[in-house]
Design a protein around this motif. Sequence first.
Motif: not given
Length: 228
Positions: A44-59
């Motif tokens: 998720g961090d890598i995707a956000e670092g590239l400016g992509a939208r990320v929907l984070r879920r806890p597990r």
Amino acid sequence: MKNIVVIPTYNEAENIAAMIQTLRGIMPELDILVVDDGSPDGTGDIAEGLGARVLRRPRKLGLGTAYVTAFRQLLDEGYDRLAHMDADFSHDPASLPKLIALLDTCDMAVGSRYIPGGGSVNWGLHRRILSRGANMLARTILGLRPHDVTGGFRAFRRETLEAMDLATIKSEGYSFMVEMAYRAQRRGFNIGELPIVFRDREKGTSKMSLREMRQGLLNLFRIRLGKY
């Protein structure tokens, strides 16, 4: 017209950056949503670092719920065409524009391994038999017309998803793909197929388990007996 592709992830740090960059090179206007189930490897961090939208879920909450959660949110945001694919390059990003364009003539587009021009590579005999068997069983039990009902490379018009009653979908894994095809067919939607070649992942590990396969088989009968 607003188009988006949903990419579910769990521990895809080795693939996600290349996938995002490749998609942007092919379809610069396409929006990308990564649904990450708490990947400990930092996907998720890598995707956000590239400016992509990320929907984070806890597990890890399951593939089906990842798609349903994303679709419901994206429909509220006004997207017209919504696609989904794997992060590991088993689905060729170069086929995505053709898959979305197929929606000009159908309501739901399926990347199909089992029509002329389609296929799979780097699979052993056991996996080929298992995949074809699961697909044939699902088509037979549910009377489905598409040739590939278990694959995860698809696109939908918003009107198709709006008619699916997404909140009631409980299936996971490949049975989620089967249930979506079944609901679309039951509602009279036209399902188009694009031949694709599925390539086994080169990096990372498969998320498919024997438990999921057994549960998927049981879900076929639940779907058949349900009222959708």
